[in-house]
Design a protein around this motif. Sequence first.
Motif, PDB file in Angstrom:
ATOM      1  N   UNK A  60       0.848  -1.124  -0.223  1.00 13.40           N
ATOM      2  CA  UNK A  60      -0.064   0.013   0.061  1.00 13.40           C
ATOM      3  C   UNK A  60       0.766   1.225   0.013  1.00 13.40           C
ATOM      4  N   UNK A  61       0.786   2.150  -1.013  1.00 14.30           N
ATOM      5  CA  UNK A  61       1.430   3.252  -1.205  1.00 14.30           C
ATOM      6  C   UNK A  61       1.342   4.218  -0.101  1.00 14.30           C
ATOM      7  N   UNK A  62       0.317   4.244   0.548  1.00 14.07           N
ATOM      8  CA  UNK A  62      -0.202   5.100   1.626  1.00 14.07           C
ATOM      9  C   UNK A  62      -0.709   6.454   1.036  1.00 14.07           C
ATOM     10  N   UNK A  63      -0.503   7.546   1.792  1.00  8.28           N
ATOM     11  CA  UNK A  63      -1.081   8.987   1.567  1.00  8.28           C
ATOM     12  C   UNK A  63      -0.586   9.394   0.234  1.00  8.28           C
ATOM     13  N   UNK A  64      -1.574   9.890  -0.783  1.00  3.09           N
ATOM     14  CA  UNK A  64      -1.441   9.881  -2.444  1.00  3.09           C
ATOM     15  C   UNK A  64      -0.728  11.367  -2.609  1.00  3.09           C
ATOM     16  N   UNK A  65      -0.594  12.222  -1.562  1.00  2.00           N
ATOM     17  CA  UNK A  65      -0.089  13.348  -1.661  1.00  2.00           C
ATOM     18  C   UNK A  65       1.448  13.494  -1.348  1.00  2.00           C
ATOM     19  N   UNK A  66       1.691  12.117  -0.585  1.00  3.44           N
ATOM     20  CA  UNK A  66       3.308  11.983  -0.392  1.00  3.44           C
ATOM     21  C   UNK A  66       4.142  11.368  -0.869  1.00  3.44           C
ATOM     22  N   UNK A  67       5.171  10.956  -0.533  1.00  4.36           N
ATOM     23  CA  UNK A  67       6.110  10.265  -1.487  1.00  4.36           C
ATOM     24  C   UNK A  67       5.931   8.977  -1.530  1.00  4.36           C
ATOM     25  N   UNK A  68       4.984   8.256  -0.819  1.00  3.43           N
ATOM     26  CA  UNK A  68       4.701   6.881  -0.966  1.00  3.43           C
ATOM     27  C   UNK A  68       4.492   6.327  -2.645  1.00  3.43           C
ATOM     28  N   UNK A  69       3.734   7.021  -3.391  1.00  2.00           N
ATOM     29  CA  UNK A  69       3.552   6.465  -4.734  1.00  2.00           C
ATOM     30  C   UNK A  69       4.961   6.518  -5.553  1.00  2.00           C
ATOM     31  N   UNK A  70       5.925   7.593  -5.268  1.00  2.00           N
ATOM     32  CA  UNK A  70       7.238   7.654  -5.867  1.00  2.00           C
ATOM     33  C   UNK A  70       7.860   6.607  -5.307  1.00  2.00           C
ATOM     34  N   UNK A  71       7.723   6.060  -3.910  1.00  2.00           N
ATOM     35  CA  UNK A  71       8.713   4.932  -3.467  1.00  2.00           C
ATOM     36  C   UNK A  71       8.321   3.557  -4.314  1.00  2.00           C
ATOM     37  N   UNK A  72       7.025   3.655  -4.282  1.00  2.00           N
ATOM     38  CA  UNK A  72       6.410   2.307  -4.988  1.00  2.00           C
ATOM     39  C   UNK A  72       6.946   2.142  -6.386  1.00  2.00           C
ATOM     40  N   UNK A  73       7.067   3.421  -7.415  1.00  2.00           N
ATOM     41  CA  UNK A  73       7.539   3.437  -8.587  1.00  2.00           C
ATOM     42  C   UNK A  73       8.638   3.067  -8.856  1.00  2.00           C
ATOM     43  N   UNK A  74       9.560   3.679  -7.754  1.00  2.00           N
ATOM     44  CA  UNK A  74      11.050   3.401  -7.590  1.00  2.00           C
ATOM     45  C   UNK A  74      11.340   1.877  -7.277  1.00  2.00           C
ATOM     46  N   UNK A  75      10.624   1.372  -6.472  1.00  2.00           N
ATOM     47  CA  UNK A  75      10.827  -0.046  -5.960  1.00  2.00           C
ATOM     48  C   UNK A  75      10.544  -0.910  -7.337  1.00  2.00           C
ATOM     49  N   UNK A  76       9.660  -0.679  -7.836  1.00  2.00           N
ATOM     50  CA  UNK A  76       9.135  -1.541  -9.252  1.00  2.00           C
ATOM     51  C   UNK A  76      10.243  -1.561 -10.131  1.00  2.00           C
ATOM     52  N   UNK A  77      11.181  -0.593 -10.087  1.00  2.00           N
ATOM     53  CA  UNK A  77      12.342  -0.557 -11.116  1.00  2.00           C
ATOM     54  C   UNK A  77      13.146  -1.836 -10.972  1.00  2.00           C
ATOM     55  N   UNK A  78      13.305  -2.378  -9.763  1.00  2.00           N
ATOM     56  CA  UNK A  78      14.307  -3.409  -9.765  1.00  2.00           C
ATOM     57  C   UNK A  78      13.669  -4.714  -9.962  1.00  2.00           C
ATOM     58  N   UNK A  79      12.299  -4.853  -9.938  1.00  2.00           N
ATOM     59  CA  UNK A  79      11.472  -6.362  -9.949  1.00  2.00           C
ATOM     60  C   UNK A  79      11.585  -6.887  -8.599  1.00  2.00           C
ATOM     61  N   UNK A  80      11.217  -8.027  -8.595  1.00  2.00           N
ATOM     62  CA  UNK A  80      11.271  -8.857  -7.412  1.00  2.00           C
ATOM     63  C   UNK A  80      11.163 -10.357  -7.597  1.00  2.00           C
ATOM     64  N   UNK A  81      11.737 -11.291  -6.776  1.00  2.00           N
ATOM     65  CA  UNK A  81      11.434 -12.368  -6.935  1.00  2.00           C
ATOM     66  C   UNK A  81      10.134 -12.896  -6.268  1.00  2.00           C
ATOM     67  N   UNK A  82       9.578 -12.176  -5.446  1.00  2.00           N
ATOM     68  CA  UNK A  82       8.027 -12.218  -4.993  1.00  2.00           C
ATOM     69  C   UNK A  82       7.076 -11.503  -6.045  1.00  2.00           C
ATOM     70  N   UNK A  83       5.811 -11.691  -5.868  1.00  2.00           N
ATOM     71  CA  UNK A  83       4.696 -11.220  -6.462  1.00  2.00           C
ATOM     72  C   UNK A  83       4.246  -9.993  -5.576  1.00  2.00           C
ATOM     73  N   UNK A  84       4.906  -8.833  -5.995  1.00  2.00           N
ATOM     74  CA  UNK A  84       4.589  -7.739  -5.377  1.00  2.00           C
ATOM     75  C   UNK A  84       3.148  -6.845  -6.011  1.00  2.00           C
TER      76      UNK A  84
END
Length: 328
Positions: free
Chosen positions: A8-32
């Motif tokens: 859950x990215x959290x507050x939409x006006x905060x940095x949470x959505x940006x963090x989610x997008x940045x984490x997505x760049x790496x991919x993951x061995x899990x299903x996120x």
Amino acid sequence: MIPRIALTPGEPAGIGPELAVKVAQQGSAAQVVSIVDPTLLYQTAANVKLPLQLLPFSQDAPPSSTPPGSLYIKEAPMAAEAQPGVLNPANSPYVLKTLEMAAQGCLEGSFDALVTGPVHKGVINDAGIPFSGHTEFFADQAGVERVVMMLTAEELRVALVTTHLPLKEVSSAITENRLIQIIHILHHSLTKQFRISAPRIGVCGLNPHAGEGGHLGREEIEIIAPTLEKLRAQGIQCIGPLPADTLFTPPQLARCDAILAMYHDQGLPVLKFKGFGKAVNITLGLPFIRTSVDHGTALDLAGSGQADSGSLEAALSQAIELAKRQGA
């Protein structure tokens, strides 16, 4: 095992959505699987000039790893368009809905763990919704009486007896029953989740110098020390109560697998000094795994592209590790 992790990215006006997008760049061995309004993430990705593909999520399909530049998505619509850095109480019910969907998915077995981005408690309360924090919200969702907030940074683990309370209410909240419940939860989690066979718990006193023999307060004499004696008689290794200013020193920390602080600002400044931006918040005592970032919404950074995703990366990594241990 491929864990399925709700995000859950959290507050939409905060940095949470940006963090989610940045984490997505790496991919993951899990299903996120991000529980979010897809428009928000696409707009954020465009704003910070990063690629993003949102993949359809089906809980009936076997979990699969997350490709770089992607997230799986479970949609939740916002009430109003989000502007970076500008809080809007109209979106507070949306924020809580994403948390509810994630928690219920964990309780139903759709997700193996939950990772949360930062929320803004003030704007949720401004919307007329009583809310004291993620920890208390998930305890209510799960129907459990007591949970424990623990933050980790490298080898340091700090758990709290009280969380989001005014300082004037802390003393009356420290009771024998509360201490027993919290130390049992902490001991159980250290044993089962962190695989520490005989965990050693260093316990802070409440007062300066742990009360200095009653001259600076009697909580240690009347409540904390007698309770620790009862727990030691049950086989739980409790060290203390000790003065917090010396417990957080290398020789004392070397004796402990975790520290139990009496209140929020007694234990967390030390931990955040050690690992801010890389620390992880873990909720113990829930019937599911929940980890989170160690920071707030950082409204001044929202939309700048400068937000550091280190804590969210660490929270995701910790959730995956705990989920694999649980599934082993």
